[in-house]
Design an enzyme around this catalytic site. Structure first.
Site, PDB file in Angstrom:
ATOM      1  N   GLY A 218       0.799  -1.216   0.000  1.00 34.99           N
ATOM      2  CA  GLY A 218       0.000   0.000   0.000  1.00 34.99           C
ATOM      3  C   GLY A 218       0.833   1.268   0.000  1.00 34.99           C
ATOM      4  N   SER A 219       2.087   1.174   0.384  1.00 36.42           N
ATOM      5  CA  SER A 219       2.951   2.357   0.401  1.00 36.42           C
ATOM      6  C   SER A 219       3.738   2.503  -0.898  1.00 36.42           C
ATOM      7  CB  SER A 219       3.913   2.284   1.599  1.00 36.42           C
ATOM      8  OG  SER A 219       3.170   2.221   2.795  1.00 36.42           O
TER       9      SER A 219
ATOM     10  N   SER B 171       6.404   4.313   4.815  1.00 39.91           N
ATOM     11  CA  SER B 171       6.062   3.102   5.574  1.00 39.91           C
ATOM     12  C   SER B 171       5.245   3.501   6.791  1.00 39.91           C
ATOM     13  CB  SER B 171       7.327   2.363   6.016  1.00 39.91           C
ATOM     14  OG  SER B 171       6.973   1.246   6.792  1.00 39.91           O
ATOM     15  N   LYS B 172       4.026   3.040   6.802  1.00 42.43           N
ATOM     16  CA  LYS B 172       3.152   3.350   7.930  1.00 42.43           C
ATOM     17  C   LYS B 172       3.793   2.903   9.246  1.00 42.43           C
ATOM     18  CE  LYS B 172      -1.571   2.200   9.364  1.00 42.43           C
ATOM     19  NZ  LYS B 172      -2.851   1.650   8.903  1.00 42.43           N
ATOM     20  N   THR B 173       4.287   1.682   9.250  1.00 46.92           N
ATOM     21  CA  THR B 173       4.841   1.128  10.489  1.00 46.92           C
ATOM     22  C   THR B 173       6.316   1.469  10.684  1.00 46.92           C
ATOM     23  OG1 THR B 173       5.380  -0.858   9.237  1.00 46.92           O
ATOM     24  CG2 THR B 173       3.287  -0.858  10.451  1.00 46.92           C
ATOM     25  N   PHE B 174       7.025   1.743   9.603  1.00 47.45           N
ATOM     26  CA  PHE B 174       8.473   1.954   9.608  1.00 47.45           C
ATOM     27  C   PHE B 174       9.215   0.736  10.151  1.00 47.45           C
ATOM     28  CE2 PHE B 174      12.057   4.977   9.275  1.00 47.45           C
ATOM     29  CZ  PHE B 174      11.599   5.721   8.205  1.00 47.45           C
ATOM     30  N   THR B 175       8.631  -0.430   9.939  1.00 49.13           N
ATOM     31  CA  THR B 175       9.292  -1.664  10.375  1.00 49.13           C
ATOM     32  C   THR B 175       9.293  -2.703   9.254  1.00 49.13           C
ATOM     33  OG1 THR B 175       7.189  -2.523  11.195  1.00 49.13           O
ATOM     34  CG2 THR B 175       8.583  -1.431  12.805  1.00 49.13           C
ATOM     35  N   THR B 176       8.634  -2.420   8.154  1.00 51.44           N
ATOM     36  CA  THR B 176       8.494  -3.426   7.087  1.00 51.44           C
ATOM     37  C   THR B 176       9.867  -3.839   6.559  1.00 51.44           C
ATOM     38  OG1 THR B 176       6.366  -2.472   6.546  1.00 51.44           O
ATOM     39  CG2 THR B 176       7.361  -3.874   4.866  1.00 51.44           C
TER      40      THR B 176
ATOM     41  N   GLU C  10      11.182  -5.205   3.869  1.00 54.45           N
ATOM     42  CA  GLU C  10      11.655  -4.803   2.541  1.00 54.45           C
ATOM     43  C   GLU C  10      11.998  -3.312   2.510  1.00 54.45           C
ATOM     44  OE1 GLU C  10       8.956  -6.534   3.257  1.00 54.45           O
ATOM     45  OE2 GLU C  10       8.426  -7.968   1.681  1.00 54.45           O
TER      46      GLU C  10
ATOM     47  N   GLY D 158      -3.304   0.742   4.638  1.00 49.62           N
ATOM     48  CA  GLY D 158      -2.212   0.837   3.662  1.00 49.62           C
ATOM     49  C   GLY D 158      -2.697   0.966   2.232  1.00 49.62           C
ATOM     50  N   ARG D 159      -3.622   0.071   1.841  1.00 48.22           N
ATOM     51  CA  ARG D 159      -4.044   0.072   0.427  1.00 48.22           C
ATOM     52  C   ARG D 159      -5.012   1.201   0.100  1.00 48.22           C
ATOM     53  NH1 ARG D 159      -5.307  -4.267   3.247  1.00 48.22           N
ATOM     54  NH2 ARG D 159      -7.464  -4.881   3.626  1.00 48.22           N
TER      55      ARG D 159
ATOM     56  N   GLN E  45      -4.370  -5.475  -5.501  1.00 49.35           N
ATOM     57  CA  GLN E  45      -4.175  -5.412  -4.054  1.00 49.35           C
ATOM     58  C   GLN E  45      -5.436  -4.923  -3.355  1.00 49.35           C
ATOM     59  OE1 GLN E  45      -2.025  -2.302  -2.088  1.00 49.35           O
ATOM     60  NE2 GLN E  45      -1.431  -3.637  -0.417  1.00 49.35           N
TER      61      GLN E  45
ATOM     62  N   GLU F  93      -6.674  -8.120  -1.408  1.00 49.70           N
ATOM     63  CA  GLU F  93      -6.260  -8.074  -0.006  1.00 49.70           C
ATOM     64  C   GLU F  93      -7.469  -7.723   0.870  1.00 49.70           C
ATOM     65  OE1 GLU F  93      -1.929  -7.152   1.148  1.00 49.70           O
ATOM     66  OE2 GLU F  93      -3.004  -5.334   1.678  1.00 49.70           O
TER      67      GLU F  93
ATOM     68  N   HIS G 113      -4.295  -8.998 -27.857  1.00 50.01           N
ATOM     69  CA  HIS G 113      -3.360  -9.877 -28.575  1.00 50.01           C
ATOM     70  C   HIS G 113      -2.711 -10.878 -27.634  1.00 50.01           C
ATOM     71  CE1 HIS G 113      -3.622  -7.367 -32.223  1.00 50.01           C
ATOM     72  NE2 HIS G 113      -3.919  -6.437 -31.324  1.00 50.01           N
TER      73      HIS G 113
ATOM     74  N   LYS H  24       5.455 -13.628   6.386  1.00 49.04           N
ATOM     75  CA  LYS H  24       6.417 -12.664   6.953  1.00 49.04           C
ATOM     76  C   LYS H  24       7.112 -13.268   8.171  1.00 49.04           C
ATOM     77  CE  LYS H  24       3.978  -8.287   6.223  1.00 49.04           C
ATOM     78  NZ  LYS H  24       3.376  -7.187   6.970  1.00 49.04           N
TER      79      LYS H  24
HETATM   80  C1  G6Q Z   1      -2.115  -2.703   2.784  1.00 47.01           C
HETATM   81  C2  G6Q Z   1      -1.247  -3.543   3.580  1.00 47.01           C
HETATM   82  C3  G6Q Z   1       0.176  -3.630   3.091  1.00 47.01           C
HETATM   83  C4  G6Q Z   1       1.080  -2.504   3.575  1.00 47.01           C
HETATM   84  C5  G6Q Z   1       2.521  -2.887   3.321  1.00 47.01           C
HETATM   85  C6  G6Q Z   1       3.480  -1.801   3.713  1.00 47.01           C
HETATM   86  O1  G6Q Z   1      -3.248  -2.453   3.061  1.00 47.01           O
HETATM   87  O2  G6Q Z   1      -1.339  -3.151   4.896  1.00 47.01           O
HETATM   88  O3  G6Q Z   1       0.270  -3.730   1.695  1.00 47.01           O
HETATM   89  O4  G6Q Z   1       0.737  -1.312   2.945  1.00 47.01           O
HETATM   90  O5  G6Q Z   1       2.820  -4.076   3.995  1.00 47.01           O
HETATM   91  O6  G6Q Z   1       3.358  -1.501   5.064  1.00 47.01           O
HETATM   92  P1  G6Q Z   1       4.084  -0.267   5.689  1.00 47.01           P
HETATM   93  O7  G6Q Z   1       3.519   0.968   5.081  1.00 47.01           O
HETATM   94  O8  G6Q Z   1       3.845  -0.330   7.162  1.00 47.01           O
HETATM   95  O9  G6Q Z   1       5.552  -0.387   5.357  1.00 47.01           O
END
Ligand code: G6Q
Length: 557
Positions: free
Chosen positions: A164-165, A214-219, A221, A276-277, A358, A362, A393, A512
């Site tokens: 979502g980010s 990053s919403k959580t700042f812990t993801t 990747e 996120g999405r 997504q 999701e 095609h 994960k």
């Molecule tokens: C979306 C999900 C997921 C999320 C990602 C990134 O609805 O929650 O796709 O957006 O896992 O998460 P962060 O923004 O926390 O890094």
């Protein structure tokens, strides 16, 4: 565990309702009906089965429906409590009950005066404050007031995020490429280092700004890519303090942002009630705004708000997202469609289907209902698609003559942003030809006499294949905002009818967690140790030994 939010919506499982049974019976007569004849019998079919909102036209007349179908589906929607569910969402109810969160992405694009209370807190001042900060930042960056550590103007912005980010900013930036007049935009998402390396190969550190989204700042990747970006910057500038000038964070996690080295004035916040999405409307959209300018970003919000107003206030039978959702339910639960295609006839929308993959899968890829009971009916379909005419095609063969029913949304624009020669006329001629061909098919008697008998069955098109045509005047930030919001609400309505929580995503957790556990074992294997892998199945253990073998020892184990 918090109590499920039931609100005032129906407590009844949809498949136990008499209307569900009537829809099942009705579907038996529909499978034997013929769309071509329905059009011939009823010259008003388009007028009766189409809806408009401003320049948006949704023509759903080429679907396998009659008045009765819609009547029954609308009854199902009413029984499901769509109206109270809708109010619960707009009113800040904690409708994401498994995470005890409100679902208020609509607040981010609420272009109206007045308060919106989440419990006893008015969230609108927070929303407006962050938007104003984004506006100033966009202006200062684009005009060169904000510069890199060496005083150079920022020429490239790299958004680092995933899911979502990432998907929303990528899709919208691509869709609005025509309007881009800011720095070069890049998006890094995959933990595969190739993504980072290829996207930064031609960039200069002193002119590059990284946005860590990053919403959580812990993801895993995102944080891995962010640390690699920090190292890349240091290797270019030889100065760790440059991080504060070359990084911005979009996050709810201030402590982690600070720990990374990004100062408070470079953090743009959002809140746990933004999923996120559904977050492109929030600070997560900063890269979009930098690319097209903040005024245009606001037009995107305006368009979404127009759709929000439509969705919130129109009666169900005239409500575009509701009708689209009911069609989705009809095909999924009563006509057995396992997938649904989104086919935008516009190259700028080449990431549109990936984005909604997504948003839809999701959200509605769930197997238990509000009470934790296993569903005895299908929930979300597989969603897929590709820009037209390319798809024609590639996979259209299966849509025309395969053995599955695949309802398709065709999305197009009356005017092209690139009116070159007769390209656009040809593009839209194909759009129309496909929807007509899918509906009409070609009967044995319509195949030319010169066709050899043995080829005739191969040239028959059964027709009766449903499509919805979604047409707008022109691809603008406003029309795009409206289109995205339309699908968001469609997804929500379907989720309410299926009695699932469309706003959580527990299904992505297990992989994960396991990846985190595999990592130390991988490190041990790579260093030549022989860790105990007995907790894994023989397949996983053998693959691990192969993949993580120390260099030069790939045949080990
Ligand atoms: C979306 C999900 C997921 C999320 C990602 C990134 O609805 O929650 O796709 O957006 O896992 O998460 P962060 O923004 O926390 O890094």
């Amino acid at each position: 565990m918090t109590q499920p939010f039931i609100g005032k919506y129906s407590d009844r499982r949809p498949d136990t309702s008499p209307v569900w049974k009537r829809l099942e019976e009705h579907s038996q007569s529909i499978v034997h009906s013929d769309l071509r004849e329905m059009f011939e019998r009823d010259p008003q079919r388009f007028a009766r089965f189409s809806l408009a909102n401003g320049d948006l036209l949704v023509d759903y007349s080429k679907n396998l429906i009659t008045d009765e179908t819609l009547h029954l589906l609308l009854e199902l929607a009413r029984e499901a409590g769509i109206e109270s569910a809708r109010e619960a969402m707009f009113g800040g109810g904690r409708i994401n009950w498994t995470e005890n969160r409100a679902v208020l992405h609509v607040a981010l694009r609420r272009r109206a005066e007045g308060a919106l209370f989440l419990e006893d807190h008015d969230i609108m001042p927070d929303v407006r404050r962050v938007l104003e900060r984004m506006r100033k930042f966009c202006h200062d960056l684009r005009s060169g007031l904000i510069r890199g550590a060496s005083g150079k103007k920022i020429g490239a912005v790299v958004n680092i995020g995933i899911g979502g980010s990432d998907l929303g900013p990528v899709m919208i930036s691509e869709a609005l490429r025509h309007y881009q007049n800011g720095p070069t935009l890049r998006f890094v998402s995959n933990v595969d280092a190739t993504d980072f390396v290829e996207k930064t190969r031609d960039l200069k550190p002193e002119e590059t700004l990284f946005i860590v989204a990053s919403k959580t700042f812990t993801t895993q990747e995102t944080m891995t890519n962010a640390r690699t970006a920090r190292q890349w910057l240091f290797e270019g500038l030889k100065d760790w303090s440059a991080v504060s000038k070359h990084f911005v964070a979009l996050s709810t996690n201030s402590d982690a942002v600070r720990e990374f080295g990004i100062p408070a004035e470079r953090q743009f916040e959002f809140w746990d009630w933004v999923g996120g999405r559904f977050s492109s409307w929030s600070a997560i959209g900063l890269s979009i705004a930098i690319g097209i300018g903040f005024d245009r970003f606001e037009e995107l919000l305006d368009g979404a708000f127009e759709m929000d107003e439509h969705f919130r206030h129109q009666p169900l039978e005239e409500n575009i997202p509701v009708i689209l959702a009911l069609l989705g339910i009809w095909y999924r639960n009563f006509l057995g469609a396992a997938t649904q295609a989104i086919l935008p006839y516009d190259q700028y929308l080449h990431r549109f289907a990936a984005y909604f993959q997504q948003a839809d899968m999701e959200s509605n890829g769930k197997r238990v209902d509000r009470d934790g009971e296993i569903l005895e009916y299908d929930s979300g379909p597989v969603l897929w698609g590709e820009a037209g005419t390319n798809g024609q095609h590639a996979f259209f063969q299966l849509i025309h003559q395969g053995t599955q029913l695949i309802p398709c949304d065709f999305i197009g624009f009356v005017h092209s942003l690139n009116p070159v020669g007769d390209h656009h006329r040809k593009l839209m001629a194909n759009f129309l030809a496909q929807t007509e061909a899918l509906m009409r098919g070609r009967r044995p008697g319509e195949i030319g006499d010169d066709c050899p008998d043995e080829l005739r069955p191969h040239k028959v098109f059964p027709g009766n294949r449903p499509t919805t045509s979604i047409l707008l005047d022109r691809l603008t930030p406003r029309s795009l905002g409206k289109l995205i919001a339309m699908y968001e609400h469609k997804i929500f309505v379907e989720g309410v009818i299926w009695r699932i929580n469309s706003f959580d995503q527990w299904g992505v957790e297990l992989g994960k967690e396991l990846a985190k556990k595999i990592l130390p074992e991988a490190e041990a294997l790579a260093s030549g140790a022989n860790p105990d892998l007995s907790r894994h199945d023989s397949s996983t253990a053998a693959l691990m030994r192969r993949i993580f073998a120390p260099d030069g020892d790939e045949e080990r184990g």
